[in-house]
Scaffold this motif. Structure first.
Motif, PDB file in Angstrom:
ATOM      1  N   SER A 163      19.892   1.244  -5.109  1.00  0.00           N
ATOM      2  CA  SER A 163      18.486   1.023  -5.458  1.00  0.00           C
ATOM      3  C   SER A 163      18.026   2.110  -6.416  1.00  0.00           C
ATOM      4  N   TYR A 164      17.579   1.700  -7.600  1.00  0.00           N
ATOM      5  CA  TYR A 164      17.072   2.677  -8.568  1.00  0.00           C
ATOM      6  C   TYR A 164      15.873   3.410  -8.002  1.00  0.00           C
ATOM      7  N   GLU A 165      14.979   2.682  -7.321  1.00  0.00           N
ATOM      8  CA  GLU A 165      13.774   3.294  -6.754  1.00  0.00           C
ATOM      9  C   GLU A 165      14.133   4.348  -5.708  1.00  0.00           C
ATOM     10  N   LEU A 166      15.139   4.072  -4.871  1.00  0.00           N
ATOM     11  CA  LEU A 166      15.567   5.052  -3.876  1.00  0.00           C
ATOM     12  C   LEU A 166      16.196   6.271  -4.543  1.00  0.00           C
ATOM     13  N   GLY A 167      16.939   6.060  -5.623  1.00  0.00           N
ATOM     14  CA  GLY A 167      17.531   7.184  -6.338  1.00  0.00           C
ATOM     15  C   GLY A 167      16.478   8.133  -6.885  1.00  0.00           C
ATOM     16  N   VAL A 168      15.393   7.596  -7.437  1.00  0.00           N
ATOM     17  CA  VAL A 168      14.316   8.442  -7.962  1.00  0.00           C
ATOM     18  C   VAL A 168      13.602   9.158  -6.823  1.00  0.00           C
ATOM     19  N   ALA A 169      13.385   8.455  -5.699  1.00  0.00           N
ATOM     20  CA  ALA A 169      12.742   9.086  -4.541  1.00  0.00           C
ATOM     21  C   ALA A 169      13.581  10.251  -4.024  1.00  0.00           C
ATOM     22  N   ASN A 170      14.892  10.064  -3.970  1.00  0.00           N
ATOM     23  CA  ASN A 170      15.779  11.150  -3.534  1.00  0.00           C
ATOM     24  C   ASN A 170      15.716  12.329  -4.485  1.00  0.00           C
ATOM     25  N   LYS A 171      15.537  12.070  -5.757  1.00  0.00           N
ATOM     26  CA  LYS A 171      15.428  13.166  -6.733  1.00  0.00           C
ATOM     27  C   LYS A 171      14.181  14.000  -6.480  1.00  0.00           C
ATOM     28  N   LYS A 205       0.833  -1.212   0.000  1.00  0.00           N
ATOM     29  CA  LYS A 205       0.000   0.000   0.000  1.00  0.00           C
ATOM     30  C   LYS A 205       0.868   1.263   0.000  1.00  0.00           C
ATOM     31  N   GLN A 206       1.545   1.493  -1.093  1.00  0.00           N
ATOM     32  CA  GLN A 206       2.530   2.569  -1.204  1.00  0.00           C
ATOM     33  C   GLN A 206       1.916   3.952  -1.035  1.00  0.00           C
ATOM     34  N   GLY A 207       0.779   4.204  -1.657  1.00  0.00           N
ATOM     35  CA  GLY A 207       0.188   5.533  -1.596  1.00  0.00           C
ATOM     36  C   GLY A 207       1.075   6.560  -2.291  1.00  0.00           C
ATOM     37  N   TRP A 208       1.165   7.780  -1.694  1.00  0.00           N
ATOM     38  CA  TRP A 208       1.965   8.852  -2.275  1.00  0.00           C
ATOM     39  C   TRP A 208       3.384   8.886  -1.726  1.00  0.00           C
ATOM     40  N   ASN A 209       3.747   7.925  -0.926  1.00  0.00           N
ATOM     41  CA  ASN A 209       5.101   7.864  -0.379  1.00  0.00           C
ATOM     42  C   ASN A 209       6.090   7.515  -1.496  1.00  0.00           C
ATOM     43  N   PRO A 210       7.103   8.368  -1.746  1.00  0.00           N
ATOM     44  CA  PRO A 210       8.030   8.084  -2.862  1.00  0.00           C
ATOM     45  C   PRO A 210       9.083   7.034  -2.541  1.00  0.00           C
ATOM     46  N   TYR A 211       9.304   6.747  -1.263  1.00  0.00           N
ATOM     47  CA  TYR A 211      10.393   5.854  -0.895  1.00  0.00           C
ATOM     48  C   TYR A 211       9.998   4.388  -1.080  1.00  0.00           C
ATOM     49  N   PRO A 212      10.906   3.580  -1.586  1.00  0.00           N
ATOM     50  CA  PRO A 212      10.589   2.161  -1.849  1.00  0.00           C
ATOM     51  C   PRO A 212      10.387   1.396  -0.547  1.00  0.00           C
ATOM     52  N   HIS A 246      18.419  -1.142   3.887  1.00  0.00           N
ATOM     53  CA  HIS A 246      18.571  -2.265   2.974  1.00  0.00           C
ATOM     54  C   HIS A 246      18.803  -1.777   1.538  1.00  0.00           C
ATOM     55  N   HIS A 247      18.353  -0.572   1.248  1.00  0.00           N
ATOM     56  CA  HIS A 247      18.452  -0.043  -0.115  1.00  0.00           C
ATOM     57  C   HIS A 247      19.787   0.654  -0.382  1.00  0.00           C
ATOM     58  N   VAL A 248      20.628   0.761   0.631  1.00  0.00           N
ATOM     59  CA  VAL A 248      21.895   1.474   0.445  1.00  0.00           C
ATOM     60  C   VAL A 248      23.084   0.521   0.456  1.00  0.00           C
ATOM     61  N   GLN A 249      22.824  -0.784   0.477  1.00  0.00           N
ATOM     62  CA  GLN A 249      23.903  -1.759   0.464  1.00  0.00           C
ATOM     63  C   GLN A 249      24.007  -2.417  -0.912  1.00  0.00           C
ATOM     64  N   HIS A 250      25.219  -2.827  -1.260  1.00  0.00           N
ATOM     65  CA  HIS A 250      25.465  -3.410  -2.566  1.00  0.00           C
ATOM     66  C   HIS A 250      26.332  -4.652  -2.404  1.00  0.00           C
ATOM     67  N   ALA A 251      26.134  -5.614  -3.298  1.00  0.00           N
ATOM     68  CA  ALA A 251      26.872  -6.873  -3.214  1.00  0.00           C
ATOM     69  C   ALA A 251      28.375  -6.674  -3.335  1.00  0.00           C
ATOM     70  N   ALA A 272      24.811  15.951  -8.532  1.00  0.00           N
ATOM     71  CA  ALA A 272      23.629  15.358  -7.899  1.00  0.00           C
ATOM     72  C   ALA A 272      23.155  14.137  -8.680  1.00  0.00           C
ATOM     73  N   ALA A 273      23.215  14.218 -10.013  1.00  0.00           N
ATOM     74  CA  ALA A 273      22.800  13.084 -10.840  1.00  0.00           C
ATOM     75  C   ALA A 273      23.734  11.899 -10.643  1.00  0.00           C
ATOM     76  N   ILE A 274      25.037  12.155 -10.537  1.00  0.00           N
ATOM     77  CA  ILE A 274      25.995  11.073 -10.296  1.00  0.00           C
ATOM     78  C   ILE A 274      25.712  10.419  -8.951  1.00  0.00           C
ATOM     79  N   GLY A 275      25.374  11.232  -7.945  1.00  0.00           N
ATOM     80  CA  GLY A 275      25.012  10.675  -6.648  1.00  0.00           C
ATOM     81  C   GLY A 275      23.794   9.776  -6.728  1.00  0.00           C
ATOM     82  N   SER A 276      22.833  10.158  -7.571  1.00  0.00           N
ATOM     83  CA  SER A 276      21.641   9.312  -7.767  1.00  0.00           C
ATOM     84  C   SER A 276      22.022   8.000  -8.437  1.00  0.00           C
ATOM     85  N   PHE A 277      22.918   8.061  -9.419  1.00  0.00           N
ATOM     86  CA  PHE A 277      23.334   6.840 -10.108  1.00  0.00           C
ATOM     87  C   PHE A 277      24.166   5.939  -9.196  1.00  0.00           C
ATOM     88  N   ALA A 278      24.842   6.524  -8.195  1.00  0.00           N
ATOM     89  CA  ALA A 278      25.626   5.727  -7.251  1.00  0.00           C
ATOM     90  C   ALA A 278      24.751   5.023  -6.223  1.00  0.00           C
TER      91      ALA A 278
END
Length: 490
Positions: free
Chosen positions: A402-410, A226-233, A272-277, A393-399
């Motif tokens: 989580s793609y979904e978190l990057g868009v939410a941060n934007k 039930k995401q609603g209008w919340n942008p965060y994944p 969980h969205h800020v960790q990478h393998a 700022a765009a490079i920070g989003s690409f880093a």
């Protein structure tokens, strides 16, 4: 619970079953569904199939095995048992109603119906069209496995089972969608995962009533959280079997959806969205170093542009040794609009890159960077600093892993820029406060979104901030409420 639809039992007269199936699945009208009729032991036998979803070579082998019976046997009193014994496959089940026969045939299995019997046999000979496992584009690592999930749910569960050969690993499958009947698998470790979480997810899946889920896992996510209008994944996606297996060991529950290469991990928090393998494929020190660089990139993607705009609009806030920050000449367009246009332009370029063939993407990048960017600065549409900080700022989003978190941060970044424009310093402070309040208020499947920061858990927070060595990480995250807290064999 939704009422079960009335089931149609299998008739003993095989022609009645044939008429029912012709009407329901269009045998004779649809070229990809059909029936093979045979006479075995003086009994008429029908084999129903769906071309394209079955392994034709295996079906031919089964038919040859069945036809041999006419020379090996003469008795017809036990025709049903003899036919079942000659279905040379490890997965043969019994069907008692025609609705189940339809579901299985349209899923790629074959149904064997025998005249004079009110039961049929279902044989799993599925062979879905698809690609071979390959490394996911969005989760690449320098060292590590190169296999990734595909659009085949059977293949995906096998890739996970290969890494977790535990007899307590459970893969429970259900079908969702009144028309699509898409296979959805719930995967968990029976002695580790929280039974309450498993029950909640099963109930949420059971209550889904929809024609179909062609968007696969994304549709499932929207019904569950039930995401609603919340942008965060609120759930994490992964296409890597090693990442999925790691979360299973921690006590998470995975949701596989057929036709999707992504697996849903539940429950998840912000961290969980800020960790990478890649962090776990390097030494602990290098892993921690990479993690902090990634954290810095994410902070940059959210706060750099609002801070820069704040200093541009309020030059008195800058100390003397930083007075070089800000445009040195007047521009024809307000700074806020320049930032907005540049941000939207990057999104347009990103979407254009997705839709541009690979052979042309390099040329498009050159056009965007050299012609549009540089000429826009030369003619005075943009200030060079705007391009610099928007690009950072765009490079920070690409880093952001989580793609979904990057868009939410934007989205948050654009809101904060607007607040800074309207209210100045108070707008920036209010924006930061509202973001923190939003993150604190989110709960995903009864899981606090900012754990282990709020509620505070120092040991777990240390493992978020620093990549702790695996031998020193002996306890599973308490946030998933695991039945077995310690990481040890039982």
């Amino acid at each position: 619970m939704h009422p079960q639809k009335e089931e149609t039992p299998i008739k003993k007269k095989i022609t009645d079953n044939e008429e029912f199936l012709k009407e329901k699945i269009g045998i004779g009208k649809s070229f990809d569904v059909g029936v093979r009729k045979m006479n075995l032991l003086n009994k008429e036998v029908h084999v129903y199939y769906c071309t394209g979803l079955c392994d034709s070579e295996y079906i031919i082998m089964l038919l040859k095995e069945l036809l041999v019976m006419n020379t090996d046997y003469r008795s017809t009193t036990k025709a049903k048992d003899i036919i079942k014994n000659h279905l040379a496959h490890q997965q043969v089940s019994t069907a008692k109603n025609l609705d189940e026969v339809i579901d299985r045939v349209l899923s790629g299995l074959i149904a064997v119906l025998i005249d004079g019997n009110d039961e049929g046999f279902i044989v799993d000979v599925r062979s879905y069209p698809g690609r071979t496992p390959q490394e996911p584009d969005v989760e690449k690592v320098v060292r590590g496995a190169r296999d990734g999930y595909t659009e085949n749910i059977v293949e995906n569960t096998a890739l996970t089972r290969r890494r977790l050969r535990d007899e307590r690993l459970r893969n429970e499958i259900v079908q969702i969608g009144d028309r699509s009947k898409t296979d959805v698998c719930i995967s968990y470790l029976e002695d580790v995962a929280d039974p309450g979480l498993i029950k909640t997810i099963k109930q949420e899946l059971d209550e889904i009533r929809i024609d179909g889920i062609p968007m696969a896992d994304k549709t499932i996510e929207e019904f569950i959280v039930k995401q609603g209008w919340n942008p965060y994944p609120l759930v994490r996606y992964t296409e890597r079997p090693d990442v999925a297996a790691t979360h299973l060991l921690e006590g998470h529950v995975l949701i596989f959806v057929d036709t999707s290469p992504s697996v849903i991990i539940t429950p998840t928090t912000f961290f969980h969205h800020v960790q990478h393998a890649e962090e776990y494929r390097q030494t602990p020190m290098i892993g921690a170093f990479l993690r902090w660089i990634r954290f810095g990139g994410m902070l940059t993607s959210v706060f750099l542009l609002p801070l820069w705009l704040l200093f541009v609009l309020n030059e008195n806030l800058l100390p003397p040794n930083l007075d070089f920050i800000g445009p040195t000449k007047d521009s024809n367009i307000p700074i806020y609009l320049q930032i907005l246009f540049a941000e939207l332009g990057i999104d347009v370029l990103r979407m254009a890159a997705i839709h541009t063939p690979s052979a042309l993407s390099t040329a498009m990048g050159l056009i965007a960077a050299v012609l549009i960017g540089q000429i826009a600065i030369d003619v005075g549409l943009f200030v060079s600093e705007v391009i610099l900080y928007v690009a950072l700022a765009a490079i920070g989003s690409f880093a952001t892993p989580s793609y979904e978190l990057g868009v939410a941060n934007k989205i948050v970044r654009l809101i904060m820029i607007t607040l800074v424009l309207i209210f100045g310093v108070p707008g920036f402070m209010v924006g930061v406060t509202l973001v923190i309040i939003l993150l604190c208020s989110i709960k995903n499947l009864n899981t606090p979104y900012l754990w282990p920061f709020i509620p505070f858990n120092p040991q777990a927070l240390l493992q978020v901030l620093v990549r702790v060595s695996v031998p020193l990480s002996k306890v599973r995250p308490s946030i998933v409420r695991p039945q077995n807290q310690k990481k040890q064999a039982n």
